[in-house]
Scaffold this motif. Structure first.
Motif, PDB file in Angstrom:
ATOM      1  N   VAL A   2       5.187   8.171   2.984  1.00  0.00           N
ATOM      2  CA  VAL A   2       5.391   9.894   2.795  1.00  0.00           C
ATOM      3  C   VAL A   2       6.781  10.326   2.275  1.00  0.00           C
ATOM      4  CG1 VAL A   2       5.496  11.958   3.792  1.00  0.00           C
ATOM      5  CG2 VAL A   2       3.326  10.484   4.836  1.00  0.00           C
ATOM      6  N   LYS A   3       6.465  10.803   1.353  1.00  0.00           N
ATOM      7  CA  LYS A   3       8.335  11.626   1.467  1.00  0.00           C
ATOM      8  C   LYS A   3       8.208  13.444   1.140  1.00  0.00           C
ATOM      9  CE  LYS A   3       9.673   8.036  -0.534  1.00  0.00           C
ATOM     10  NZ  LYS A   3      10.787   6.635  -0.244  1.00  0.00           N
ATOM     11  N   TYR A   4       9.817  13.730   1.576  1.00  0.00           N
ATOM     12  CA  TYR A   4       9.526  14.918   2.170  1.00  0.00           C
ATOM     13  C   TYR A   4      10.283  15.881   1.286  1.00  0.00           C
ATOM     14  CZ  TYR A   4       8.191  12.695   6.690  1.00  0.00           C
ATOM     15  OH  TYR A   4       7.247  12.181   7.800  1.00  0.00           O
ATOM     16  N   SER A   5       9.935  17.375   1.247  1.00  0.00           N
ATOM     17  CA  SER A   5      11.759  18.314   0.903  1.00  0.00           C
ATOM     18  C   SER A   5      11.133  19.711   1.956  1.00  0.00           C
ATOM     19  CB  SER A   5      10.771  17.837  -0.540  1.00  0.00           C
ATOM     20  OG  SER A   5       9.597  18.507  -0.830  1.00  0.00           O
ATOM     21  N   LEU A   6      12.028  20.455   0.952  1.00  0.00           N
ATOM     22  CA  LEU A   6      11.438  21.768   1.640  1.00  0.00           C
ATOM     23  C   LEU A   6      11.886  22.304   0.172  1.00  0.00           C
ATOM     24  CD1 LEU A   6      14.751  21.783   3.765  1.00  0.00           C
ATOM     25  CD2 LEU A   6      12.141  22.636   4.409  1.00  0.00           C
ATOM     26  N   ILE A   7      10.547  23.370   0.787  1.00  0.00           N
ATOM     27  CA  ILE A   7      10.210  24.222  -0.176  1.00  0.00           C
ATOM     28  C   ILE A   7      10.936  24.977  -0.463  1.00  0.00           C
ATOM     29  CG2 ILE A   7       8.091  26.321  -1.003  1.00  0.00           C
ATOM     30  CD1 ILE A   7       6.244  23.754  -0.118  1.00  0.00           C
TER      31      ILE A   7
END
Length: 1692
Positions: A951-956
């Motif tokens: 899993v990879k994360y980011s902020l919208i």
């Protein structure tokens, strides 16, 4: 550190010693309120700063104490503090401040406390007291945080897992509390690492690569928070952290653990469970098993648990110590990598465990036990096949035998205690050669009868021997021991005999007086000897003959006596006159007769042998001519005893008849015959029949089985051990031991499965039966009696063992497993299980079933094939462990079954998108958190394996660029400084995507971030003074305002808003305070007499996040109001004073009291009623009653009644009254008084007499009383000495002289009283003596047949009662009272007949008199009756039996309850008394009670209330019903005792408090307080927690109501508690009240992270791939610094 700890220990010891000394009882009231006070002051405080304490420090002031001074006597070596006094109300405060002239500065870091000893004195040195004051120095933020050390170096491998803690830096701040709070932060922006702002833990936030970068250099800051709050930078110091990255190393998986199991008896039994690490392919035995007895196999394919089994029987005899095996694991690589060798020890199956149940067996065996009786069953454990037992041979082993297969030891011969009582055996096993010792002790039984030493006994005894004389002793012995051999003796004759026998010695003694003549002369005794054995006694008999010897103890008895007769004077010599005969019961010697007297002239001769009396000389002989009568006395003797004499009276006559004799028969012959008959009769009686039965001696019969004894019985093989299968009954007609039966199995019990109870005959199963091994037993049941010789009977009993379902199905494998894809189609068969059952028929038929509740799988009940019946999902359930049962099918018996596990492993299919856990995040962050701090770790879980789970994360949304996220680990960091005032809430959207193929799956979540305002409540409230004073009048309405307090707070907003409350004090519950305005108001009616003042402790609390609190003391004085009337000490006073007393003579002092303080010493007295008036006066101030100028005269009025009023000085004044009765005492102020000035009397002439004859009575009266009225009479002038006398008390003149007509005497008589001084009076008595008149024909009569008069008992002496009038006559008359006047109460005038009172009368003694009055004219006299009734006068007032009545009653006394009996007594006693309530101190009291007017019983009429009025004082009046009416008064005091009629009342319906989760155990949270209007034990309140105390986190002190922490709190688990607290009083019945307590658990400054759950549980397959997600664990981190950090971790 050690030095400081030692100092603290010493300080604590000093405090304890001081407390011990101060806690000794104080005799003086001069003492401090506490032995030790705790107080605080801030460091660096300016001069004249006062310390603060949560309690009042000082001394309670009493009337005897004034001018209190305080002085610090020790503990202040630097002279920092000064003690001052401050007096308010009844309390002198101790105030301690810093000195103004001292330059010493308080520094908490140098010295954090002072223990002062303070002395108090009152200035007179009469009172002294001491106390301790512990001053705690509070911290101020005067130091910055410092790192120690300043640099750190660590090394980590490149494969270190993300989010791992890799280092920790440490800084300290010497301040404490919030002043010591600081943050850790990186100096520059860093993404590879994160640092926790409060713990300093550095966490890995990115993937390391040894090749790319081998070292990281980081700078870390320590930032003081409080400095930042005040506007500074807060930067304290900087530390350097160097992180070295190392290359990862290859690791070979190995064996984790080996768990040994209990070995089974079958082949393939598991010896151990082996757990290995992930990646292990196989485990091999590399050493220790050359013969290949063992093997290691997995539970199922891919399992990480394997089992060590032995595949063939090991040679345990050669390896009795077991096997030492070497195990080694190999991985799946090529070539294979091997782990280090692990050594295990497999113990032998039997050697160490093989032992007897006991090393030493001890048995007690009854001596009665017949051959083949069971003694003991020995067992060696565990039970081994072909194991046998045998007894080691010795000289006593032949007496016993052992069943080699079962270990049952039985007797081989009869037992004899006398022959041998102790046996020692040794039993051994055939396998293992272990042994055990057996000790058998015989229990001695009663199997021997006593034996006499002789076959018979003889003896003799003299008659008349004393009772208890020993005759002979019999002796018997018994070979048994103890009580069985203890012999006692008894006489068994049925008929009574005059002998007894000593039960223990056998000595025969006399028990009656013996008489040879009257009793049997030969006795045949039957003596029994009996032992004390049980269950029966042995008894034997021996004959004993006793001969009675005769003694000469009887005197001869004449057959006749009193012989009398006539003999002729012409009787010839030798003529037989008579023959006397005597008999002797002794029959020992002959009887001889003697002539004792009457034959002095020798006329007669008595034959000494025959008793013949003959004439010896002729009666015509000249000396006999003159004799006509002879009295001869004859006796008889047996040589020792003489008979009573016989009189022979002979009268000589001239008759022609020679002899005529007559004698009386004595009955001696008849008596002798009866005696002889009694003595001879037993000789002719045959010996008494032998009543002793020898049935218990002779064993005549053999035991007989009961007719219903079966020949065979059926039992099922599953019958429980020790079950009774048959009760064997038998009989034996013999008695005693001959009829006592014992039972035994003499044959057929080779398996030792059965035993029969020796005495009861119960046949029991003692070993498990097995139909398959043996299904038929033929038992020989033998029954013995215990007689001699012993007899027995036997019968055969066939026992059929019936079959039972005792074999369960057995699976063919230890376990089953299967591996399938998670998308397998429904209905696919995946495995088959099989089992077998050795039973036949229904017992051997097997059916299969799934015990695991599931809809995913099913099993064919006949074939055991398992199918897929539901949808599978590896991510939801990667492995199934199915419990499968194989059960046989008997219909009549319990079914048996076996269970096995089938493990189903699912293989992964990539079908799941990432899922955030939790689905949304809520984070609370303090606004001053450093930039770059990680505030939350996002966790997106993808259950797929491989790339599909990465899993990879980011902020919208980034919240205006305030936050950023790490793409790899999901860490959200602050990107700029937060500001609560600018923006206090952010809502971010986070995105997670996996790397699955052929396409990626993604998801989003929301992150709510709340910015927390940092506590800026820098100031706490403060009052303008530490104490306030006010006053209020008693009786004011409830709700009256008393005082308004105002506190100041320099903070703004909620931090500066103040709320007021009352914490404690004596006025708690009496007053309330408005929490917003600070106005104190009354909530109860006030009474100055009950409590003249109150103290309150008032708190001022602001509304800050961490509230600031201060307190002040309030003194409220209750102003007195005139609401109580004065009260005299008694309702009525009785006193006395002598008459004629001078003016101002003290009579009585009236004492009164007024509860009102304003009226004390201000009372006014006055006489409101006096009858007659003017005789007394009263001092208006002192209440002293004195005489006036008017003289008191007892003779006019002997009693004066006053009414005195007492009034206070109130407005309006109140008053009460009291009665005063003054008794006037007599003074001798009256002389005796004669009713006549001169007495002239005419009396008839008289002759002289030996005794003085009354002449005339003069009576004088005296108006005085007592000795003053006691009159004595004397003659002053006596014409001739001794001619006249006068009685000194009655006044009666008398004389013994002769008085002739014409004589005239004049006497002067003096009457004197006995007073002091003595008073007297005289009177003349003229007596004219006249001649007796001639007889008169004139009739002499009274006017009336009788006279009736009445007088008062108070009429004085000489009062005329009446006149006994007569008919007219010319004759001189004289009157006298000749009867009915025994005490001379009345006198009659001699010449007129007037009756007067001579003595004071008393109607209570005599109320009616019947006087006989005589009237005479000198020759004739007549009488009449004068009836006088004395009328009783009410002279005495009623008197109460008690001077004061007092009673204690509970306030819940029901209406119409009798509470008090008022009793009075009236000496007059003629009429009934009437009781009334005259008055009461409080008018309301009369409405609550009723006094029965006739019985004097006081009853309640209404409900009482202790709280409104606890004391009622009534004035009770009693009066009689006579004339004049007499009254009396008494005071009745009714004390109303408190009843438990008020439940406790909490000061607040709801309490709220905060406690930090790191609060130490025992920390106080808050106090609850309840009040109870009752008193005593009814107001003693006990507190308890009723509900809401989940996990028992809190405890409440049952007495003080203090709630404390008793278990460690966890805000993440439970952040608040809603407790229900009960306050219960200790009265009866107990009353209680509930209150709610809301406790908020808040985080502390250094709160550690916590898991949301104490325990996590998950099941995973051993075939789970490395890196697979197993469980999601959430951590809550809510420290005071960070407020809330919530994160989660994934266990891989």
């Amino acid at each position: 550190m050690a030095t400081k700890s030692l100092w603290l220990v010493t300080l604590l010891a000093m405090v304890l010693v001081s407390e011990e000394r101060l806690e000794k009882p104080h005799i003086s009231p001069f003492q401090f309120t506490h032995h030790v006070y705790n107080a605080t002051i801030y460091e660096n405080s300016s001069p004249k700063t006062y310390i603060e304490s949560s309690v009042k420090m000082g001394i309670q002031i009493t009337e005897a104490i004034e001018n209190v001074k305080y002085k610090i006597v020790s503990g202040d070596n630097m002279n920092v503090f000064k003690a001052e006094e401050y007096l308010v109300g009844d309390f002198c405060f101790l105030r301690i401040r810093t000195r103004s002239s001292n330059m010493a500065v308080l520094n908490r870091e140098v010295k954090d406390n002072y223990l002062l000893t303070v002395q108090a004195s009152d200035g007179t040195s009469q009172h002294e007291a001491w106390t301790k004051v512990m001053i705690q120095i509070l911290d101020k933020n005067d130091l910055r945080p410092l790192f120690s050390p300043l640099s750190y170096t660590i090394s980590i491998t490149e494969d270190t897992p993300l989010r791992s803690s890799v280092a920790r830096v440490t800084a300290t701040d010497a301040d404490i509390g919030s002043n010591a709070a600081f943050y850790y932060a990186f100096k520059d922006k860093v993404d590879m690492f994160a640092i926790h702002p409060s713990s300093g833990v550095v966490t890995l936030a990115g993937s390391l690569n040894y090749t790319t970068l081998k070292q990281y250099s980081l700078e870390i800051l320590a930032v003081d928070r409080m400095v930042k709050l005040f506007g500074g930078t807060g930067i304290g110091s900087v530390a350097k952290l160097t992180v070295n990255v190392e290359q990862a190393r290859i690791r070979v998986p190995g064996i984790l653990s080996v768990h040994l199991t209990s070995p089974g008896t079958d082949h393939n039994a598991t010896c151990a469970i082996i757990t290995v690490e992930e990646g292990v392919d196989a485990v091999n035995i590399v050493d220790g098993d050359p013969s290949h007895h063992f093997s290691v196999v997995p539970f199922y394919h891919g399992s990480r648990e394997l089992k060590l089994i032995y595949i063939k029987e090991a040679n345990w005899a050669d390896n009795y110590l077991g096997y030492n095996l070497s195990l080694q694991a190999g991985d799946k690589s090529n070539p294979t990598n091997h782990s280090p060798v692990k050594f295990i020890h497999v113990p032998a199956k039997w050697s160490e465990a093989l032992k007897f149940e006991e090393d030493l067996y001890k048995v007690r065996l009854c001596e009665f036990a017949p051959p083949n009786s069971p003694v003991l069953m020995v067992k060696a454990q565990p039970k081994l096949p072909n194991q046998t037992y045998h007894l080691e041979h010795n000289h006593v082993s032949t007496k016993f035998r052992i069943n080699p297969r079962t270990g049952l030891i039985t007797t081989a011969a009869a037992m004899d205690f006398l022959e041998q009582s102790h046996f020692e055996l040794k039993v051994k096993t055939s396998i293992g050669q272990i042994s055990a010792s057996i000790i058998i002790d015989l229990i001695d039984t009663n199997n021997n009868a006593p034996e006499f030493r002789a076959s018979s006994y003889q003896g003799s005894i003299d008659e008349n021997a004393q009772i208890g004389t020993s005759i002979l002793t019999v002796n018997a012995t018994d070979k048994d021991q103890g009580e069985n051999g203890y012999v006692t003796y008894s006489i068994a004759n049925v008929a009574p005999v005059p002998f007894g026998i000593h039960p223990f010695t056998g000595t025969i003694v006399t028990s009656e007086n013996l008489d040879y003549e009257l009793m049997q002369r030969v006795y045949h005794l039957r003596v029994w000897a009996s032992d004390w054995g049980s269950p029966y006694h042995y008894e034997v008999e021996v004959p004993v003959t006793i001969y009675l010897k005769n003694l000469n103890d009887n005197e001869p008895l004449f057959e006749k006596n009193n012989c009398r007769g006539n003999i002729s004077r012409n009787l010839t010599v030798g003529y037989l006159i008579t023959t006397v005969s005597a008999v002797d019961a002794d029959e020992l010697q002959g009887i001889r007769y003697q002539l004792l007297s009457g034959n002095e002239l020798d006329f007669f001769d008595l034959n000494p042998i025959s008793g013949a009396l003959i004439l010896k000389h002729p009666l015509s002989y000249s000396p006999a001519n003159e004799i006509s009568f002879f009295n001869l006395k004859i006796t008889a003797t047996d040589g020792e005893n003489y008979a009573s004499t016989v009189d022979v009276n002979l009268t000589v006559t001239d008759s022609l008849e020679m002899i005529n004799m007559h004698c009386n028969d004595t009955g001696a012959i008849k008596k002798l015959a009866e005696i002889l008959l009694l003595s001879v009769k037993p000789h002719y009686q045959p010996h008494e029949e032998d009543s002793f039965s020898y049935i218990h001696i002779v064993n005549a019969h053999s035991p007989q089985f009961d007719i219903y004894f079966p020949s065979s019985i059926d039992i099922i093989e599953s019958i429980p051990v020790y079950s009774t299968i048959l009760n064997i009954h038998a009989t034996d007609p013999d008695s005693g031991f001959n009829g006592k039966l014992v039972y035994v199995i003499s044959d057929g019990n080779e398996d030792s499965c059965f035993v029969v109870e020796m005495e009861t005959g119960e046949l029991k199963v003692v070993l498990p039966l097995d139909h398959e091994t043996k299904n038929l037993y033929i038992l020989n049941i033998t029954i013995y009696d215990l007689g001699k010789p012993q007899k027995f009977s036997w019968r055969l009993l066939t026992v059929h063992v019936l079959d039972a379902n005792d074999n369960k199905p057995i699976f063919l494998q230890d376990s089953y497993s299967a591996k399938i894809h998670e998308n397998v189609e429904l209905g696919t068969p995946i495995a088959q299980v099989k089992a077998k059952d050795n039973d036949l028929g229904e017992n051997g038929e097997i059916k299969y079933s799934l015990l695991t509740v599931t809809k995913t799988f099913s099993i064919d009940k006949t074939s055991g094939i398992v199918h897929v019946t539901g949808k599978l999902d590896r991510e939801f359930h990667p492995m199934y462990v199915l419990r499968i049962e194989a059960r046989d099918q008997p219909q009549q018996e319990p079914q048996l079954f076996s269970i096995i596990d089938l493990t189903v492993i699912l293989e992964d299919v990539n079908d799941n998108p990432p899922q955030f856990v939790p689905p949304y995040y809520r984070v609370r962050v303090p606004e001053d958190i450093p930039v770059g701090t990680v505030i939350v770790w996002l966790e997106a879980y993808d259950p797929d394996l491989g790339p599909g789970g990465e899993v990879k994360y980011s902020l919208i949304t980034t919240g205006e660029n305030a936050f950023r996220i790490d793409r790899q680990v999901g860490a959200i960091r602050t990107n700029k400084q937060l500001d609560f005032e600018s923006k206090n809430f952010y809502n971010l959207t986070a995105h997670a995507i996996d790397s699955g193929k052929p396409y990626s799956l993604n998801s989003t979540c929301y992150v709510e971030i709340e910015v927390i305002d940092v506590n800026e409540n820098l100031h706490r409230p403060h009052f303008s003074s530490f104490v306030f004073k006010s006053s209020v009048s008693e009786g004011v309405p409830v709700g009256t305002s008393v005082l308004t307090l105002t506190a100041q707070d320099e903070d703004r907003g909620k931090d500066g808003a103040i709320r007021y409350s009352i914490k404690g004090g004596s006025g708690l519950g009496i007053f309330t305070i408005n929490e917003k305005t600070g106005t104190i108001q009354t909530v109860e009616l006030l009474d100055c007499e009950r409590c003249p003042h109150y103290w309150l402790t008032v708190l001022a609390t602001d509304l800050g996040a961490i509230p600031g609190v201060t307190s002040a003391e309030v003194f409220i004085k209750i102003l007195d109001v005139n609401d109580n009337p004065p009260q005299t000490t008694a309702p009525v006073y009785y006193t006395s004073i002598i008459e004629n007393s001078p003016k101002d003579k003290s009579v009585l002092r009236i004492d009164a009291d007024d509860p009102d303080s304003s009226s004390q010493g201000q009372l006014t007295f006055r006489i409101t009623s006096e009858s007659p008036r003017g005789f007394f006066a009263i001092d208006p101030k002192t209440g002293l009653i004195t005489t006036t100028v008017r003289k008191l005269d007892r003779e006019k009025r002997d009693e004066h009644n006053l009414e005195v009023a007492v009034s206070d000085n109130g407005v309006p004044p109140r008053q009460s009254t009291a009665k005063v009765v003054v008794d006037i005492l007599d003074e001798n102020d009256n002389v005796p008084k004669f009713p006549e000035v001169l007495y002239n009397v005419r009396l008839l002439e008289r002759n002289s007499s030996k005794e003085p004859e009354p002449i005339y009575k003069v009576i004088a009266s005296d108006q005085d009383i007592g000795p003053n009225a006691d009159v004595t009479y004397s003659i002053e002038e006596n014409p001739e000495e001794g001619k006249f006398n006068i009685h000194p008390k009655s006044g009666m003149v008398s004389s013994t002289w002769t008085f002739t007509a014409g004589d005239y005497d004049i006497l002067t008589i003096r009457a004197s009283d006995n007073g002091s001084p003595q008073k007297s009076a005289t009177v003349r008595l003229h007596i004219e003596w006249i001649q007796k008149p001639s007889p008169s024909t004139e009739p002499l009569a009274f006017d009336e047949p009788h006279f009736n008069f009445a007088v008062m008992e108070t009429d004085p002496v000489n009062h005329m009662v009446g006149v006994t009038s007569t008919e007219l006559t010319k004759s001189q008359l004289w009157f006298d009272i000749i009867g009915g006047n025994d005490n001379e109460e009345f006198e009659i005038e001699k010449n007129s007949g007037t009756i007067t009172i001579a003595k004071l009368l008393n109607a209570s003694q005599t109320s009616n008199y019947n006087l006989t009055v005589q009237m005479m004219n000198g020759t004739n006299a007549v009488t009449t009756q004068a009836y006088i009734r004395v009328i009783d006068i009410n002279e005495h007032r009623p008197q109460f039996l008690e001077s004061k009545y007092e009673v204690w009653i509970p306030e819940d006394t029901p209406r119409l309850t009798e509470i008090l009996q008022i009793r009075a007594r009236d000496t007059d006693g003629r009429s009934k008394l009437l009781y009334t309530i005259q008055s009461s101190v409080d008018v309301n009291s009369q409405q609550l009670f009723h006094l029965d007017p006739t019985s004097g019983v006081l009853l309640t009429t209404n409900e009482l209330d202790y709280e409104s009025m606890h004391l009622h004082i009534l004035t009770i009046m009693v009066r009689d019903q006579e004339v004049p009416v007499k009254r009396n008064f008494v005071r009745a005091v009714i004390n109303v005792e408190d009843s438990n009629d008020h439940p406790p009342r909490f000061t607040s319906p709801t309490y709220k408090g905060n406690v930090t989760e790191t609060a130490p155990l025992g920390s106080e949270v808050l106090h609850v307080t309840a009040l109870d209007k009752d008193t005593g034990i009814n107001a003693e309140i006990m507190y308890s927690i009723q509900s809401g105390n989940s996990g028992n986190m809190f405890s409440i002190d049952p007495v003080s109501g203090k709630i404390t922490v008793v278990s460690k709190l966890d805000q993440a688990v439970k952040g608040s508690y809603d407790l229900t607290v009960k306050a219960q009083d200790q009265g009866y019945p107990q009353l209680s009240t509930l209150a709610n307590v809301d406790i908020i658990v808040v985080v502390s400054d250094n709160s550690a992270p916590k898991f949301l759950m104490k325990e996590y549980y998950a099941e995973i397959s051993e075939a789970t791939d490395i890196g697979s997600s197993v469980i999601m664990m959430e951590i809550f981190w809510a420290s005071l610094l960070s407020k809330a950090f919530k994160t989660s971790g994934e266990f891989m």
